[in-house]
Design a protein around this motif. Structure first.
Motif, PDB file in Angstrom:
ATOM      1  N   SER A  16       2.955  14.429 -13.635  1.00 43.66           N
ATOM      2  CA  SER A  16       1.803  15.552 -14.180  1.00 43.66           C
ATOM      3  C   SER A  16       1.383  16.488 -13.963  1.00 43.66           C
ATOM      4  O   SER A  16       1.622  17.642 -15.160  1.00 43.66           O
ATOM      5  CB  SER A  16      -0.019  14.675 -13.622  1.00 43.66           C
ATOM      6  N   VAL A  17       1.791  17.566 -12.500  1.00 43.12           N
ATOM      7  CA  VAL A  17       1.647  18.309 -12.606  1.00 43.12           C
ATOM      8  C   VAL A  17       2.816  19.544 -13.382  1.00 43.12           C
ATOM      9  O   VAL A  17       3.165  20.191 -13.921  1.00 43.12           O
ATOM     10  CB  VAL A  17       2.296  18.920 -11.072  1.00 43.12           C
ATOM     11  N   SER A  18       4.492  18.841 -13.264  1.00 43.69           N
ATOM     12  CA  SER A  18       5.396  18.917 -13.474  1.00 43.69           C
ATOM     13  C   SER A  18       4.545  18.917 -15.361  1.00 43.69           C
ATOM     14  O   SER A  18       5.363  19.836 -16.249  1.00 43.69           O
ATOM     15  CB  SER A  18       6.360  17.993 -13.839  1.00 43.69           C
ATOM     16  N   MET A  19       3.930  18.521 -16.121  1.00 42.74           N
ATOM     17  CA  MET A  19       4.088  18.569 -17.573  1.00 42.74           C
ATOM     18  C   MET A  19       3.008  19.692 -17.971  1.00 42.74           C
ATOM     19  O   MET A  19       3.218  19.896 -19.040  1.00 42.74           O
ATOM     20  CB  MET A  19       3.226  16.603 -17.682  1.00 42.74           C
ATOM     21  N   THR A  20       1.850  19.156 -17.071  1.00 35.90           N
ATOM     22  CA  THR A  20       0.941  20.688 -17.506  1.00 35.90           C
ATOM     23  C   THR A  20       1.677  22.380 -17.358  1.00 35.90           C
ATOM     24  O   THR A  20       1.599  23.167 -18.225  1.00 35.90           O
ATOM     25  CB  THR A  20       0.216  20.489 -15.606  1.00 35.90           C
ATOM     26  N   GLU A  21       2.733  22.231 -16.709  1.00 34.34           N
ATOM     27  CA  GLU A  21       3.582  23.309 -16.616  1.00 34.34           C
ATOM     28  C   GLU A  21       4.708  23.368 -17.084  1.00 34.34           C
ATOM     29  O   GLU A  21       4.644  24.715 -17.999  1.00 34.34           O
ATOM     30  CB  GLU A  21       4.344  23.316 -15.108  1.00 34.34           C
ATOM     31  N   GLU A  22       5.109  22.385 -17.898  1.00 33.31           N
ATOM     32  CA  GLU A  22       5.620  22.655 -19.441  1.00 33.31           C
ATOM     33  C   GLU A  22       4.563  23.084 -20.569  1.00 33.31           C
ATOM     34  O   GLU A  22       4.858  23.642 -21.290  1.00 33.31           O
ATOM     35  CB  GLU A  22       6.265  21.508 -19.364  1.00 33.31           C
ATOM     36  N   VAL A  23       3.495  22.406 -20.496  1.00 38.97           N
ATOM     37  CA  VAL A  23       2.945  22.723 -21.857  1.00 38.97           C
ATOM     38  C   VAL A  23       2.503  24.333 -21.679  1.00 38.97           C
ATOM     39  O   VAL A  23       2.379  25.009 -22.733  1.00 38.97           O
ATOM     40  CB  VAL A  23       1.489  21.983 -21.382  1.00 38.97           C
ATOM     41  N   ASN A  24       1.561  24.533 -20.228  1.00 38.89           N
ATOM     42  CA  ASN A  24       1.670  26.028 -19.920  1.00 38.89           C
ATOM     43  C   ASN A  24       2.795  27.053 -20.480  1.00 38.89           C
ATOM     44  O   ASN A  24       2.263  28.226 -20.757  1.00 38.89           O
ATOM     45  CB  ASN A  24       1.050  26.551 -18.998  1.00 38.89           C
ATOM     46  N   GLN A  25       3.868  26.150 -20.316  1.00 40.02           N
ATOM     47  CA  GLN A  25       4.753  27.686 -20.876  1.00 40.02           C
ATOM     48  C   GLN A  25       5.196  27.216 -21.630  1.00 40.02           C
ATOM     49  O   GLN A  25       5.208  28.243 -22.314  1.00 40.02           O
ATOM     50  CB  GLN A  25       6.292  26.519 -19.721  1.00 40.02           C
ATOM     51  N   LEU A  26       5.084  26.012 -22.577  1.00 42.43           N
ATOM     52  CA  LEU A  26       5.153  26.814 -23.974  1.00 42.43           C
ATOM     53  C   LEU A  26       4.314  27.281 -24.453  1.00 42.43           C
ATOM     54  O   LEU A  26       4.588  27.449 -25.680  1.00 42.43           O
ATOM     55  CB  LEU A  26       5.177  25.164 -24.452  1.00 42.43           C
ATOM     56  N   HIS A  27       3.185  27.728 -24.455  1.00 42.33           N
ATOM     57  CA  HIS A  27       2.457  28.127 -24.593  1.00 42.33           C
ATOM     58  C   HIS A  27       2.129  29.919 -24.226  1.00 42.33           C
ATOM     59  O   HIS A  27       1.939  30.956 -25.261  1.00 42.33           O
ATOM     60  CB  HIS A  27       0.834  27.628 -24.621  1.00 42.33           C
ATOM     61  N   THR A  28       2.778  29.833 -23.431  1.00 39.78           N
ATOM     62  CA  THR A  28       2.826  31.115 -23.244  1.00 39.78           C
ATOM     63  C   THR A  28       3.669  32.349 -22.066  1.00 39.78           C
ATOM     64  O   THR A  28       3.993  33.155 -23.199  1.00 39.78           O
ATOM     65  CB  THR A  28       2.187  31.246 -21.190  1.00 39.78           C
ATOM     66  N   PHE A  40       0.836  -1.554  -0.014  1.00 35.43           N
ATOM     67  CA  PHE A  40      -0.197  -0.264  -0.117  1.00 35.43           C
ATOM     68  C   PHE A  40       0.685   1.292  -0.105  1.00 35.43           C
ATOM     69  O   PHE A  40       0.301   2.417  -0.686  1.00 35.43           O
ATOM     70  CB  PHE A  40      -1.048   0.704   1.552  1.00 35.43           C
ATOM     71  N   ILE A  41       1.679   1.184   0.670  1.00 38.84           N
ATOM     72  CA  ILE A  41       2.848   2.828   0.682  1.00 38.84           C
ATOM     73  C   ILE A  41       3.564   2.054  -0.528  1.00 38.84           C
ATOM     74  O   ILE A  41       3.895   4.192  -0.877  1.00 38.84           O
ATOM     75  CB  ILE A  41       4.112   2.361   2.079  1.00 38.84           C
ATOM     76  N   MET A  42       3.782   1.675  -1.104  1.00 40.15           N
ATOM     77  CA  MET A  42       4.513   1.586  -2.343  1.00 40.15           C
ATOM     78  C   MET A  42       3.320   2.074  -3.620  1.00 40.15           C
ATOM     79  O   MET A  42       3.764   2.898  -4.730  1.00 40.15           O
ATOM     80  CB  MET A  42       4.861   0.316  -3.192  1.00 40.15           C
ATOM     81  N   GLN A  43       2.487   1.909  -3.292  1.00 35.03           N
ATOM     82  CA  GLN A  43       1.577   2.434  -3.893  1.00 35.03           C
ATOM     83  C   GLN A  43       1.191   3.977  -3.908  1.00 35.03           C
ATOM     84  O   GLN A  43       0.721   5.025  -5.060  1.00 35.03           O
ATOM     85  CB  GLN A  43       0.474   1.596  -4.079  1.00 35.03           C
ATOM     86  N   LEU A  44       0.929   3.496  -2.928  1.00 35.31           N
ATOM     87  CA  LEU A  44       0.803   5.309  -2.531  1.00 35.31           C
ATOM     88  C   LEU A  44       1.966   6.326  -3.203  1.00 35.31           C
ATOM     89  O   LEU A  44       1.984   7.409  -3.358  1.00 35.31           O
ATOM     90  CB  LEU A  44       0.912   6.016  -1.028  1.00 35.31           C
ATOM     91  N   GLU A  45       3.103   5.657  -3.493  1.00 32.27           N
ATOM     92  CA  GLU A  45       4.667   6.964  -3.821  1.00 32.27           C
ATOM     93  C   GLU A  45       4.029   6.479  -4.877  1.00 32.27           C
ATOM     94  O   GLU A  45       5.035   7.749  -5.465  1.00 32.27           O
ATOM     95  CB  GLU A  45       5.606   5.826  -2.711  1.00 32.27           C
ATOM     96  N   MET A  46       4.100   5.477  -5.510  1.00 33.89           N
ATOM     97  CA  MET A  46       4.225   5.782  -7.452  1.00 33.89           C
ATOM     98  C   MET A  46       2.711   6.610  -7.410  1.00 33.89           C
ATOM     99  O   MET A  46       2.808   7.136  -8.536  1.00 33.89           O
ATOM    100  CB  MET A  46       3.727   4.352  -7.573  1.00 33.89           C
ATOM    101  N   LEU A  47       1.160   6.574  -6.690  1.00 35.41           N
ATOM    102  CA  LEU A  47       0.273   7.707  -7.381  1.00 35.41           C
ATOM    103  C   LEU A  47       1.215   9.107  -6.895  1.00 35.41           C
ATOM    104  O   LEU A  47       0.659  10.451  -7.509  1.00 35.41           O
ATOM    105  CB  LEU A  47      -0.469   7.407  -6.365  1.00 35.41           C
ATOM    106  N   LYS A  48       2.061   9.443  -5.282  1.00 29.22           N
ATOM    107  CA  LYS A  48       2.368  10.807  -5.189  1.00 29.22           C
ATOM    108  C   LYS A  48       3.360  11.354  -6.893  1.00 29.22           C
ATOM    109  O   LYS A  48       3.184  12.193  -6.904  1.00 29.22           O
ATOM    110  CB  LYS A  48       3.153  10.855  -4.666  1.00 29.22           C
ATOM    111  N   GLU A  49       3.985  10.083  -7.519  1.00 24.94           N
ATOM    112  CA  GLU A  49       5.262  10.540  -8.385  1.00 24.94           C
ATOM    113  C   GLU A  49       4.444  11.139  -9.729  1.00 24.94           C
ATOM    114  O   GLU A  49       4.153  11.732 -10.465  1.00 24.94           O
ATOM    115  CB  GLU A  49       6.421   9.321  -8.270  1.00 24.94           C
ATOM    116  N   ILE A  50       3.662   9.958 -10.161  1.00 27.12           N
ATOM    117  CA  ILE A  50       2.459  10.287 -10.847  1.00 27.12           C
ATOM    118  C   ILE A  50       1.929  11.732 -11.156  1.00 27.12           C
ATOM    119  O   ILE A  50       1.855  12.493 -11.739  1.00 27.12           O
ATOM    120  CB  ILE A  50       1.232   8.858 -10.956  1.00 27.12           C
ATOM    121  N   SER A  51       1.256  11.891  -9.310  1.00 27.14           N
ATOM    122  CA  SER A  51       0.598  13.083  -9.788  1.00 27.14           C
ATOM    123  C   SER A  51       1.715  14.494  -9.928  1.00 27.14           C
ATOM    124  O   SER A  51       1.564  15.295 -11.090  1.00 27.14           O
ATOM    125  CB  SER A  51       0.303  13.773  -8.217  1.00 27.14           C
ATOM    126  N   GLU A  52       3.721  14.059  -9.208  1.00 29.83           N
ATOM    127  CA  GLU A  52       4.682  15.096  -9.543  1.00 29.83           C
ATOM    128  C   GLU A  52       4.319  15.307 -10.382  1.00 29.83           C
ATOM    129  O   GLU A  52       4.347  16.823 -10.826  1.00 29.83           O
ATOM    130  CB  GLU A  52       4.973  14.985  -8.002  1.00 29.83           C
TER     131      GLU A  52
END
Length: 332
Positions: free
Chosen positions: A287-299, A273-285
């Motif tokens: 995703s946030v980083s990719m969203t920031e990169e895409v916004n940076q490319l547009h703006t 369960f802890i490993m899955q939580l860590e994986m979800l945390k990394e996926i969320s981070e």
């Protein structure tokens, strides 16, 4: 041949576990033949469905009789699917194993499923004939005919002091004073030895030091200490039961299981369960980083055109306008 022998052993074990759990659906049957037990537990029937529903209600408090009646009124498949979902939540089967719930699967599979499901019922921890129901034990201890015995225990009429203590109390003051000094002289070295031993143990055991363990961190050592303390307390209760309460109760004292694999399974599940939580945390981070990169490319302006920096949106609009101008000149 070996499979048939295993089926006979399993069906007797499951039937005995149902009797130990005081299942009302098997009371008064008094089955002795293995074939009769197999017919009851492994053949599709309304009686078998009622037994399985009773087990599920004993394991899951939310699976009440009123809920069973409501699902049964909607159709037999609804009740079957709900019991299959409970089996999946307990990691005993899949939600689509409806043949297992209806009784159409192989008898060996059904018996193994029933055995694992009954092991989760608190009353089935011990086999029939040797089970100790704690609630029944307390009701028997606090029955009306036993209350005078408890009153006598709280206010004993006999002197509870042992004979050697009575001798010390009844002796002369000088002899008592001398005995006290001798006892103190004998006890003082033992106390010093015990204190030094405890200090040595505290320095060697990390889980006894507050600085060695930060609050909120799971410690397997602390779990082992808590489990040992619990077993010691229960062992002490068993000793008191044998020495003081045996005369007022005809039941056997509770026994302690030596099976500790449940702690290992829980520990493995927690690690997963802890490993899955860590994986979800990394996926969320990520995703946030990719969203920031895409916004940076547009703006953010990062493309040069005619000596000026432009962002991607402006660059695409400029390119679209130039292509439109080119086609308009070509057609004209």
């Amino acid at each position: 041949m070996a499979g048939a022998l295993k089926e006979k052993q399993l069906v007797r074990h499951v039937y005995a576990a149902l009797q130990a759990a005081s299942c009302p659906l098997v009371e008064g049957l008094y089955l002795q033949e293995t074939d009769s037990m197999l017919q009851l537990l492994c053949a599709p029937s309304q009686h078998r469905t009622d037994i399985l529903a009773w087990i599920c209600s004993s394991v899951n408090p939310n699976f009440t009789n009123s809920k069973v009646m409501s699902m049964r009124s909607k159709g037999p498949d609804v009740l079957t699917g709900e019991m299959a979902v409970i089996g999946q939540e307990l990691m005993l089967c899949r939600a689509d194993d409806l043949d297992l719930i209806r009784g159409d699967a192989t008898p060996l599979w059904q018996l193994q499923f029933l055995k694992q499901l009954l092991s989760l019922v608190p009353a089935c921890k011990k086999p029939a004939g040797h089970r100790v129901d704690q609630e029944t034990l307390l009701n028997e201890l606090y029955a009306a005919e036993n209350l005078p015995h408890f009153t006598q225990m709280l206010n004993p009429t006999l002197d509870p002091w042992p004979a050697h203590i009575k001798a010390l109390c009844n002796g002369s003051k000088s002899s008592s004073y001398k005995s006290s000094r001798e006892v103190a002289a004998d006890v003082a070295p033992l106390l010093e030895l015990a204190q030094s031993t405890l200090q040595k143990l505290q320095s060697e055991c990390e889980f006894l030091s507050k600085e060695a363990q930060s609050p909120g961190v799971f410690s397997p050592s602390s779990l082992r200490v808590a489990a040992s303390d619990l077993q010691l307390l229960m062992t002490t209760f068993s000793h008191v039961f044998e020495t003081d309460l045996r005369a007022y109760c005809s039941r056997d004292p509770p026994s302690f299981s030596t099976e500790t694999d449940v702690f290992e399974r829980i520990h493995q599940l927690l690690l997963t369960f802890i490993m899955q939580l860590e994986m979800l945390k990394e996926i969320s981070e990520a995703s946030v980083s990719m969203t920031e990169e895409v916004n940076q490319l547009h703006t953010q302006p990062s493309y040069r055109s005619r000596g000026e920096k432009r962002n991607l949106q402006d660059q695409l609009e400029e390119l679209t306008r130039r292509i439109g101008d080119f086609f308009s000149l070509f057609h004209s």
